[in-house]
Write a protein that holds these residues in place. Structure first.
Motif, PDB file in Angstrom:
ATOM      1  N   PRO A 121      61.451 -11.502  50.792  1.00  0.00           N
ATOM      2  CA  PRO A 121      62.657 -12.164  51.314  1.00  0.00           C
ATOM      3  C   PRO A 121      63.799 -11.199  51.606  1.00  0.00           C
ATOM      4  O   PRO A 121      64.842 -11.209  50.944  1.00  0.00           O
ATOM      5  CB  PRO A 121      63.016 -13.137  50.190  1.00  0.00           C
ATOM      6  N   LEU A 122      63.623 -10.375  52.619  1.00  0.00           N
ATOM      7  CA  LEU A 122      64.624  -9.375  52.972  1.00  0.00           C
ATOM      8  C   LEU A 122      65.723 -10.035  53.800  1.00  0.00           C
ATOM      9  O   LEU A 122      65.466 -10.589  54.868  1.00  0.00           O
ATOM     10  CB  LEU A 122      63.964  -8.245  53.758  1.00  0.00           C
ATOM     11  N   VAL A 123      66.938  -9.984  53.286  1.00  0.00           N
ATOM     12  CA  VAL A 123      68.067 -10.653  53.936  1.00  0.00           C
ATOM     13  C   VAL A 123      68.445  -9.942  55.225  1.00  0.00           C
ATOM     14  O   VAL A 123      68.812 -10.573  56.222  1.00  0.00           O
ATOM     15  CB  VAL A 123      69.265 -10.729  52.966  1.00  0.00           C
ATOM     16  N   SER A 124      68.371  -8.622  55.221  1.00  0.00           N
ATOM     17  CA  SER A 124      68.685  -7.833  56.415  1.00  0.00           C
ATOM     18  C   SER A 124      67.734  -6.640  56.446  1.00  0.00           C
ATOM     19  O   SER A 124      67.087  -6.307  55.451  1.00  0.00           O
ATOM     20  CB  SER A 124      70.140  -7.357  56.395  1.00  0.00           C
ATOM     21  N   ARG A 125      67.648  -5.987  57.573  1.00  0.00           N
ATOM     22  CA  ARG A 125      66.721  -4.856  57.739  1.00  0.00           C
ATOM     23  C   ARG A 125      67.080  -3.736  56.759  1.00  0.00           C
ATOM     24  O   ARG A 125      68.249  -3.383  56.592  1.00  0.00           O
ATOM     25  CB  ARG A 125      66.789  -4.338  59.173  1.00  0.00           C
ATOM     26  N   GLY A 126      66.071  -3.174  56.130  1.00  0.00           N
ATOM     27  CA  GLY A 126      66.280  -2.066  55.211  1.00  0.00           C
ATOM     28  C   GLY A 126      66.331  -2.518  53.764  1.00  0.00           C
ATOM     29  O   GLY A 126      66.897  -3.556  53.453  1.00  0.00           O
ATOM     30  N   GLU A 127      65.713  -1.717  52.892  1.00  0.00           N
ATOM     31  CA  GLU A 127      65.698  -2.007  51.458  1.00  0.00           C
ATOM     32  C   GLU A 127      66.354  -0.876  50.688  1.00  0.00           C
ATOM     33  O   GLU A 127      66.257   0.302  51.061  1.00  0.00           O
ATOM     34  CB  GLU A 127      64.254  -2.205  50.978  1.00  0.00           C
ATOM     35  N   ARG A 128      67.051  -1.222  49.587  1.00  0.00           N
ATOM     36  CA  ARG A 128      67.807  -0.258  48.795  1.00  0.00           C
ATOM     37  C   ARG A 128      67.253  -0.078  47.384  1.00  0.00           C
ATOM     38  O   ARG A 128      67.524   0.932  46.732  1.00  0.00           O
ATOM     39  CB  ARG A 128      69.272  -0.711  48.688  1.00  0.00           C
ATOM     40  N   PHE A 129      66.540  -1.064  46.867  1.00  0.00           N
ATOM     41  CA  PHE A 129      66.070  -1.059  45.486  1.00  0.00           C
ATOM     42  C   PHE A 129      65.024  -2.156  45.343  1.00  0.00           C
ATOM     43  O   PHE A 129      65.253  -3.254  45.846  1.00  0.00           O
ATOM     44  CB  PHE A 129      67.264  -1.311  44.550  1.00  0.00           C
ATOM     45  N   PRO A 130      63.850  -1.857  44.777  1.00  0.00           N
ATOM     46  CA  PRO A 130      63.484  -0.715  43.939  1.00  0.00           C
ATOM     47  C   PRO A 130      62.903   0.477  44.697  1.00  0.00           C
ATOM     48  O   PRO A 130      62.287   1.354  44.076  1.00  0.00           O
ATOM     49  CB  PRO A 130      62.420  -1.328  43.021  1.00  0.00           C
ATOM     50  N   PHE A 131      63.066   0.507  45.997  1.00  0.00           N
ATOM     51  CA  PHE A 131      62.676   1.683  46.784  1.00  0.00           C
ATOM     52  C   PHE A 131      63.650   1.788  47.945  1.00  0.00           C
ATOM     53  O   PHE A 131      64.368   0.841  48.267  1.00  0.00           O
ATOM     54  CB  PHE A 131      61.232   1.569  47.291  1.00  0.00           C
ATOM     55  N   ALA A 132      63.700   2.949  48.550  1.00  0.00           N
ATOM     56  CA  ALA A 132      64.579   3.174  49.695  1.00  0.00           C
ATOM     57  C   ALA A 132      63.737   3.173  50.960  1.00  0.00           C
ATOM     58  O   ALA A 132      62.879   4.035  51.143  1.00  0.00           O
ATOM     59  CB  ALA A 132      65.317   4.501  49.553  1.00  0.00           C
ATOM     60  N   ALA A 133      63.966   2.176  51.815  1.00  0.00           N
ATOM     61  CA  ALA A 133      63.196   2.050  53.056  1.00  0.00           C
ATOM     62  C   ALA A 133      64.099   1.457  54.129  1.00  0.00           C
ATOM     63  O   ALA A 133      64.178   0.236  54.283  1.00  0.00           O
ATOM     64  CB  ALA A 133      61.965   1.175  52.845  1.00  0.00           C
ATOM     65  N   PRO A 134      64.821   2.300  54.865  1.00  0.00           N
ATOM     66  CA  PRO A 134      65.774   1.785  55.861  1.00  0.00           C
ATOM     67  C   PRO A 134      65.128   0.969  56.972  1.00  0.00           C
ATOM     68  O   PRO A 134      65.799   0.176  57.627  1.00  0.00           O
ATOM     69  CB  PRO A 134      66.444   3.051  56.409  1.00  0.00           C
ATOM     70  N   ASP A 135      63.812   1.129  57.176  1.00  0.00           N
ATOM     71  CA  ASP A 135      63.131   0.394  58.243  1.00  0.00           C
ATOM     72  C   ASP A 135      62.378  -0.840  57.734  1.00  0.00           C
ATOM     73  O   ASP A 135      61.676  -1.495  58.499  1.00  0.00           O
ATOM     74  CB  ASP A 135      62.144   1.311  58.970  1.00  0.00           C
ATOM     75  N   ALA A 136      62.509  -1.147  56.458  1.00  0.00           N
ATOM     76  CA  ALA A 136      61.763  -2.275  55.897  1.00  0.00           C
ATOM     77  C   ALA A 136      62.197  -3.591  56.552  1.00  0.00           C
ATOM     78  O   ALA A 136      63.377  -3.790  56.873  1.00  0.00           O
ATOM     79  CB  ALA A 136      61.984  -2.355  54.386  1.00  0.00           C
ATOM     80  N   GLU A 137      61.242  -4.471  56.749  1.00  0.00           N
ATOM     81  CA  GLU A 137      61.480  -5.793  57.314  1.00  0.00           C
ATOM     82  C   GLU A 137      60.764  -6.837  56.470  1.00  0.00           C
ATOM     83  O   GLU A 137      59.748  -6.543  55.837  1.00  0.00           O
ATOM     84  CB  GLU A 137      60.969  -5.875  58.751  1.00  0.00           C
ATOM     85  N   GLY A 138      61.273  -8.049  56.472  1.00  0.00           N
ATOM     86  CA  GLY A 138      60.640  -9.120  55.727  1.00  0.00           C
ATOM     87  C   GLY A 138      59.283  -9.487  56.309  1.00  0.00           C
ATOM     88  O   GLY A 138      59.009  -9.265  57.486  1.00  0.00           O
ATOM     89  N   PHE A 139      58.424 -10.037  55.457  1.00  0.00           N
ATOM     90  CA  PHE A 139      57.101 -10.486  55.909  1.00  0.00           C
ATOM     91  C   PHE A 139      56.635 -11.608  54.989  1.00  0.00           C
ATOM     92  O   PHE A 139      57.178 -11.818  53.889  1.00  0.00           O
ATOM     93  CB  PHE A 139      56.094  -9.343  55.913  1.00  0.00           C
ATOM     94  N   THR A 140      55.615 -12.321  55.424  1.00  0.00           N
ATOM     95  CA  THR A 140      54.977 -13.354  54.617  1.00  0.00           C
ATOM     96  C   THR A 140      53.476 -13.113  54.588  1.00  0.00           C
ATOM     97  O   THR A 140      52.859 -12.933  55.640  1.00  0.00           O
ATOM     98  CB  THR A 140      55.267 -14.760  55.164  1.00  0.00           C
TER      99      THR A 140
END
Length: 495
Positions: free
Chosen positions: A344-363
């Motif tokens: 459930p990624l609210v916006s593009r990119g993840e900060r924790f528990p890993f750093a992934a600026p290109d991460a996107e939500g998926f099901t």
């Protein structure tokens, strides 16, 4: 009957509580705040903070005897700064915590050795020190740096005040030596006279002056205590005070904060630590996942009804919508597990528990209806929460103490039980865990008496390890979660 005043300077409002030593709220007040946003720009008028604070405290103290107030403390949004003149009056608007007009390149070049030693490795453009450099070229002679609560603490006391180590973290304070790293600021061209002194949260800054008493209703002579950031204030209010204890705040996004005796060093830089009033450390991290996905992906749906329906379908048929007494016995045998899980990624990119600026939500899987879509989001958020604890354990942080859940997600009994099932351990809910309560505790109250437990929720025994491992494998295959963290997550499911 002693009373302590806690004040929370948030983004959208100022909240004040008058709290007794037994944790009873005698009075509360709040006033809204307005922001000016334009792309990366986010500003507020500091004078509005003061007028809103004065109105909120007068409301909170309306029925409180003046002679009972023993202290006041103020928290603030982390990374919010402005420049003031020698009298403490604003020279600039306040650059809010998420203002991103600055650039962190020079800051990270000059301070790399310090940021590395402090465990967070690098600063982000929205941190306070890059913003100070952005303001510096146009700063008049004699300008002073002030964090959000420094500004109002000066108004409360009527004189110059020190800043707390918590709010100074993102301005580059050396939390180990508890001082400004002069060599870094010299290299950046920041005048030493621009910086306030620094003290630990909980240190006495002065007393409420007569002029402030007239405006706020806080009695003159009341001790003013150095506060913290709003995140640390929420942790204090939740009672996560001992090493190994953690507060997990799940609302629009997910934030974890805990207590350790030693400073945690994170090679990814996604975990950073504040300094506690007693000198221990408060590590934490903020994910970009959370309940914000529900309103985005299920617009207009009745989320309370979906929670009840999900409990009926996946929780063995017993609805918990009526509330959670303390303690809560295990539920009946769980029903079938959701077939789908959503990251459930609210916006593009993840900060924790890993750093992934290109991460996107998926099901993973295909939800059959809105109930399963709802459950898939809840399950995914619980999996991210579990992965955060797995990563903290990998870094050497103790994670075996009490876990307190706060934030909007705790309004869903089904979600609370699901999180206990995923974590495979009891979770605690508090009667009141808002940041203003944390500031009342910091102002001098006894946390053992002021912080009350509402419920302890035990896991049902449902085995969610297999879908969790599929979720971890998907994050690893997409290149966002590194192999070492994924392997550690897998190993912990066997303990």
């Amino acid at each position: 009957m002693s009373v302590w005043i806690g004040i929370d300077l948030g983004t959208q409002s100022v909240r004040a509580l008058a709290v007794t030593g037994e944790g009873r709220v005698l009075g509360a007040g709040s006033r809204p705040l307005t922001s000016h946003r334009d792309g990366p720009r986010h500003e507020q008028d500091p004078e509005q903070w003061w007028s809103a604070l004065a109105a909120a405290t007068r409301e909170a103290l309306r029925d409180v005897p003046a002679g009972r107030v023993e202290g006041v403390a103020v928290d603030a949004t982390s990374g919010t700064i402005l420049l003031t003149d020698a009298r403490g009056d604003p020279l600039t608007p306040a650059l809010m915590y998420d203002d991103r007009r600055a650039d962190a390149t020079r800051v990270n070049e000059a301070g790399a050795h310090v940021w590395e030693r402090l465990g967070y490795r690098r600063m982000q453009p929205n941190w306070a020190l890059p913003k100070l450099l952005w303001l510096l070229p146009h700063a008049p002679a004699g300008a002073r740096l002030a964090h959000q609560n420094d500004f109002v603490n000066r108004r409360l006391t009527g004189h110059e005040v020190a800043t707390d180590l918590s709010n100074a973290l993102k301005t580059g304070v050396d939390l180990i030596e508890e001082r400004w790293p002069a060599e870094v600021f010299d290299a950046l061209g920041v005048p030493a006279g621009m910086l306030p002194d620094v003290v630990r949260p909980g240190a006495r800054l002065g007393e409420v002056c007569a002029a402030a008493a007239e405006e706020t209703g806080i009695p003159a002579g009341t001790p003013v205590v150095a506060g913290t950031t709003d995140g640390c204030a929420a942790q204090l209010g939740a009672g996560a005070l001992l090493p190994g204890n953690w507060n997990s705040v799940l609302g629009t996004t997910l934030v974890l904060k805990g207590v350790t005796k030693q400073l945690i060093h994170d090679p990814l830089g996604v975990v950073y630590s504040h300094r506690a009033p007693d000198g221990s450390w408060l590590p934490g991290g903020a994910s970009s996942t959370g309940a914000g996905v529900l309103t985005r992906d299920l617009p207009g749906r009745d989320l309370d009804l979906l929670s009840t329906q999900a409990e009926a379908r996946y929780g063995g048929g017993r609805s918990l919508a009526g509330g959670l007494p303390a303690p809560v016995p295990p539920r009946r045998a769980a029903g079938p597990l959701p077939r789908a899980v959503t990251y459930p990624l609210v916006s593009r990119g993840e900060r924790f528990p890993f750093a992934a600026p290109d991460a996107e939500g998926f099901t993973l899987g295909e939800p059959a209806d809105d109930v399963e879509r709802y459950a898939a989001v809840l399950l995914g958020a619980a999996f991210v929460e579990r992965l955060c604890f797995d990563y903290l354990d990998l870094l050497g942080a103790p994670v075996d103490g009490e876990i307190t859940l706060t934030g909007g997600a705790t309004r869903s009994p089904f979600w609370t039980r699901l999180r206990a099932d995923v974590l495979r351990r009891p979770v605690t809910l508090r009667e009141n865990a808002e940041p203003a309560l944390g500031m009342a505790v910091l102002a001098g109250g006894d946390p053992a008496r002021m912080i009350r437990t509402r419920a302890v929720v035990d896991p049902s025994g449902a085995d969610l390890r297999e879908p969790y491992l599929r979720f971890v494998a998907e994050l690893e295959e997409r290149g966002w979660l590194d192999a070492r963290a994924a392997a550690h997550a897998r190993e912990r499911t066997t303990r």
